[in-house]
Design a protein around this motif. Sequence first.
Motif, mmCIF file in Angstrom:
data_model
loop_
_atom_site.group_PDB
_atom_site.id
_atom_site.type_symbol
_atom_site.label_atom_id
_atom_site.label_comp_id
_atom_site.label_asym_id
_atom_site.label_seq_id
_atom_site.Cartn_x
_atom_site.Cartn_y
_atom_site.Cartn_z
ATOM 1 N N ILE A 150 -6.469 -9.037 8.156
ATOM 2 C CA ILE A 150 -7.582 -7.844 8.338
ATOM 3 C C ILE A 150 -8.514 -7.341 8.870
ATOM 4 C CG2 ILE A 150 -10.040 -8.001 9.530
ATOM 5 C CD1 ILE A 150 -9.148 -11.157 9.250
ATOM 6 N N THR A 151 -7.639 -6.338 9.643
ATOM 7 C CA THR A 151 -7.553 -5.083 10.409
ATOM 8 C C THR A 151 -6.687 -4.187 8.965
ATOM 9 O OG1 THR A 151 -6.991 -6.083 12.600
ATOM 10 C CG2 THR A 151 -6.811 -3.356 11.311
ATOM 11 N N GLY A 152 -5.542 -3.901 8.570
ATOM 12 C CA GLY A 152 -5.422 -3.709 7.532
ATOM 13 C C GLY A 152 -5.990 -3.447 6.318
ATOM 14 N N LEU A 153 -7.266 -3.950 6.119
ATOM 15 C CA LEU A 153 -7.617 -4.169 5.086
ATOM 16 C C LEU A 153 -9.321 -2.942 5.148
ATOM 17 C CD1 LEU A 153 -8.326 -7.306 3.554
ATOM 18 C CD2 LEU A 153 -6.631 -5.378 2.672
ATOM 19 N N LYS A 154 -9.613 -3.325 6.221
ATOM 20 C CA LYS A 154 -10.844 -2.712 7.318
ATOM 21 C C LYS A 154 -9.990 -1.234 7.490
ATOM 22 C CE LYS A 154 -13.164 -5.771 9.448
ATOM 23 N NZ LYS A 154 -13.619 -6.555 10.397
ATOM 24 N N ASN A 155 -9.092 -1.022 7.775
ATOM 25 C CA ASN A 155 -8.145 0.911 7.731
ATOM 26 C C ASN A 155 -7.763 0.662 6.916
ATOM 27 O OD1 ASN A 155 -8.437 0.675 10.388
ATOM 28 N ND2 ASN A 155 -6.015 -0.545 9.975
ATOM 29 N N GLU A 156 -7.736 -0.247 5.134
ATOM 30 C CA GLU A 156 -7.461 0.926 3.733
ATOM 31 C C GLU A 156 -8.764 1.114 3.478
ATOM 32 O OE1 GLU A 156 -6.017 -0.318 -0.721
ATOM 33 O OE2 GLU A 156 -5.969 -2.336 1.181
ATOM 34 N N THR A 157 -9.916 0.754 3.494
ATOM 35 C CA THR A 157 -11.794 0.556 3.376
ATOM 36 C C THR A 157 -11.733 2.137 4.202
ATOM 37 O OG1 THR A 157 -11.880 -1.556 2.785
ATOM 38 C CG2 THR A 157 -14.012 -0.026 3.232
ATOM 39 N N ALA A 158 -11.683 1.899 5.466
ATOM 40 C CA ALA A 158 -11.991 2.853 6.203
ATOM 41 C C ALA A 158 -12.040 4.884 5.858
ATOM 42 C CB ALA A 158 -11.689 2.773 7.750
ATOM 43 N N THR A 159 -9.671 4.530 6.038
ATOM 44 C CA THR A 159 -9.421 5.826 5.071
ATOM 45 C C THR A 159 -9.897 6.357 3.136
ATOM 46 O OG1 THR A 159 -7.882 5.101 5.854
ATOM 47 C CG2 THR A 159 -7.227 6.639 4.273
ATOM 48 N N LYS A 160 -10.446 5.228 2.677
ATOM 49 C CA LYS A 160 -10.924 5.273 1.219
ATOM 50 C C LYS A 160 -12.250 6.302 1.386
ATOM 51 C CE LYS A 160 -10.180 5.924 -3.135
ATOM 52 N NZ LYS A 160 -8.885 5.816 -3.855
ATOM 53 N N ALA A 161 -12.863 5.658 2.197
ATOM 54 C CA ALA A 161 -13.966 5.879 2.669
ATOM 55 C C ALA A 161 -14.045 7.697 3.455
ATOM 56 C CB ALA A 161 -14.647 4.772 3.503
ATOM 57 N N ALA A 162 -13.454 7.779 3.964
ATOM 58 C CA ALA A 162 -12.834 8.867 4.427
ATOM 59 C C ALA A 162 -12.524 9.728 3.927
ATOM 60 C CB ALA A 162 -12.049 9.723 5.885
ATOM 61 N N GLU A 163 -11.974 9.627 1.874
ATOM 62 C CA GLU A 163 -11.379 10.691 0.742
ATOM 63 C C GLU A 163 -12.172 11.048 0.354
ATOM 64 O OE1 GLU A 163 -8.310 8.030 -0.583
ATOM 65 O OE2 GLU A 163 -6.910 8.747 0.702
ATOM 66 N N GLU B 13 -14.218 8.181 -7.255
ATOM 67 C CA GLU B 13 -13.486 7.803 -6.341
ATOM 68 C C GLU B 13 -14.861 6.902 -5.445
ATOM 69 O OE1 GLU B 13 -10.460 7.735 -4.785
ATOM 70 O OE2 GLU B 13 -9.501 9.453 -6.585
ATOM 71 N N LEU B 14 -16.268 7.237 -5.714
ATOM 72 C CA LEU B 14 -16.729 6.337 -5.113
ATOM 73 C C LEU B 14 -17.137 5.297 -5.480
ATOM 74 C CD1 LEU B 14 -19.241 6.604 -3.160
ATOM 75 C CD2 LEU B 14 -21.102 7.379 -4.818
ATOM 76 N N ALA B 15 -17.094 5.116 -7.514
ATOM 77 C CA ALA B 15 -16.769 3.587 -7.730
ATOM 78 C C ALA B 15 -15.856 2.943 -7.034
ATOM 79 C CB ALA B 15 -16.921 4.257 -9.150
ATOM 80 N N ALA B 16 -14.814 4.075 -7.267
ATOM 81 C CA ALA B 16 -13.374 3.530 -6.913
ATOM 82 C C ALA B 16 -13.454 2.454 -5.226
ATOM 83 C CB ALA B 16 -12.586 3.584 -7.037
ATOM 84 N N LEU B 17 -14.397 3.213 -4.380
ATOM 85 C CA LEU B 17 -13.979 3.136 -2.980
ATOM 86 C C LEU B 17 -15.319 1.557 -3.158
ATOM 87 C CD1 LEU B 17 -13.789 3.029 0.180
ATOM 88 C CD2 LEU B 17 -16.218 4.738 0.187
ATOM 89 N N ALA B 18 -16.555 1.690 -4.011
ATOM 90 C CA ALA B 18 -17.322 0.549 -4.383
ATOM 91 C C ALA B 18 -16.295 -0.866 -4.445
ATOM 92 C CB ALA B 18 -17.990 0.959 -4.719
ATOM 93 N N GLU B 19 -15.531 -0.646 -5.695
ATOM 94 C CA GLU B 19 -14.528 -1.248 -6.013
ATOM 95 C C GLU B 19 -13.706 -2.346 -5.161
ATOM 96 O OE1 GLU B 19 -12.008 -2.487 -10.045
ATOM 97 O OE2 GLU B 19 -12.636 -1.101 -9.909
ATOM 98 N N LEU B 20 -13.190 -1.073 -4.108
ATOM 99 C CA LEU B 20 -12.259 -1.817 -2.834
ATOM 100 C C LEU B 20 -13.006 -2.601 -2.054
ATOM 101 C CD1 LEU B 20 -10.008 -1.099 -1.674
ATOM 102 C CD2 LEU B 20 -9.804 0.475 -1.007
ATOM 103 N N ARG B 21 -14.535 -1.361 -1.711
ATOM 104 C CA ARG B 21 -14.841 -2.575 -0.637
ATOM 105 C C ARG B 21 -14.737 -3.495 -0.439
ATOM 106 N NH1 ARG B 21 -19.293 1.272 1.153
ATOM 107 N NH2 ARG B 21 -17.801 1.781 2.164
ATOM 108 N N GLU B 22 -15.462 -4.157 -2.369
ATOM 109 C CA GLU B 22 -16.258 -5.397 -2.636
ATOM 110 C C GLU B 22 -14.581 -6.391 -2.716
ATOM 111 O OE1 GLU B 22 -17.816 -7.649 -6.674
ATOM 112 O OE2 GLU B 22 -17.752 -5.397 -6.624
ATOM 113 N N THR B 23 -13.488 -5.756 -3.101
ATOM 114 C CA THR B 23 -12.823 -6.696 -2.843
ATOM 115 C C THR B 23 -12.062 -7.245 -1.660
ATOM 116 O OG1 THR B 23 -11.709 -5.811 -5.081
ATOM 117 C CG2 THR B 23 -10.108 -6.612 -3.872
ATOM 118 N N ASN B 24 -11.751 -5.799 -0.522
ATOM 119 C CA ASN B 24 -11.631 -5.935 0.561
ATOM 120 C C ASN B 24 -12.306 -7.007 1.347
ATOM 121 O OD1 ASN B 24 -9.579 -4.214 -0.168
ATOM 122 N ND2 ASN B 24 -10.492 -2.628 1.224
#
Length: 366
Positions: free
Chosen positions: A156-169, A206-217
């Motif tokens: 879970i922490t890894g998925l959250k970190n992945e989402t946070a990293t993508k959001a930072a980008e 990237e924002l669309a990818a972030l939304a998709e990643l956030r939904e998946t995670n």
Amino acid sequence: MIQKFFLICSGADLELLQDCPAGERNKYAGIGATVFFTAVMAFIASAYALYTVFDNVYTAIFFGLVWGLLIFNLDRFIVSTIKKRDSFKSEMLQATPRIILAIIIAVVISKPLELKIFEKEIDQVLLEEKNQMTLDNQAQLAQQFSPTITQLEQQITGLKNETATKAAEVNALYETYIAEAEGRKGTEIVGKGPVYKEKREKHDAELAALAELRETNTAKIADLEAKIADLNQNYDQKVTETQPVIDGVDGLMARINALNKLPLLPSLFIFLLFLAIETAPIIAKLLSSKGPYDYKLEEQESAIKVWAEQRVGERQAVLATDQALSQKIHAEIREEEAVYRHKKQQTEALLKAQADKFHEVQLKSL
């Protein structure tokens, strides 16, 4: 009536005591009373101990009564078999095994009563032990579930970190195209030119990818959290199932172990008290002087012993006389000629008959 009952409890011969002084009867009545009340204490102690085992009043009373009667019979036997002798050493020698048996009985009687007397203190010790056992049980059960839960939490922490990293980008890309529009970075030309549009398109992608990643995670995290919730539920269920076992640690052995953890001195005094009660009749008979009852009993036993020895001697004398007479008679018979001739004739006739029979058998076999 009461004195007669206690005299029966002492195991003494009532007929011999009838002709003894009142002081002698009082002594043995006191010994019998000690035997009786020791059996009563044994009944109470055994009934309480068995109640902690069976948790049933009637069962405890029944087996407690059986145990009390057994102790009564043993004590009565121990006291009645100790005979006064002319030597204290011989008296002590015959009393030693009985004293050892009395010590064992005292231990058996005193221990359950100690459990009852120190019941509150024992309950406190058991409560502390149960609490510690509950903590240990929870820790042991947690070892079965903790590695899996930790692994899921790390995912879970890894998925959250992945989402946070993508959001930072994505935020960095947003800052880039805004700075391009304001002329602070990039071409440093104010306005929405081709570079701005290129950076804006990259940000939007990237924002669309972030939304998709956030939904998946988020879906993955929800699934992992559901697994963690199931594991926690299973853990709580295991704790609930095993807790009655811990709460049931209140049997006889658990209480004896708890009693052994209390200070030794009070238990020792109670044991010594029952040891004194149990050995009192034996010690009293050892220390008391030889009384009228002892003399009468010794006289009765010696009379029976002498009578038995006399009968044995008479039988041995009759046997020796009969053997001597038989030897003499046979010796005289051996010297008589008539007996010799008769025996010879009978032997010759027997041998002839055997020879004729053998010859007859041989002829039939041809």
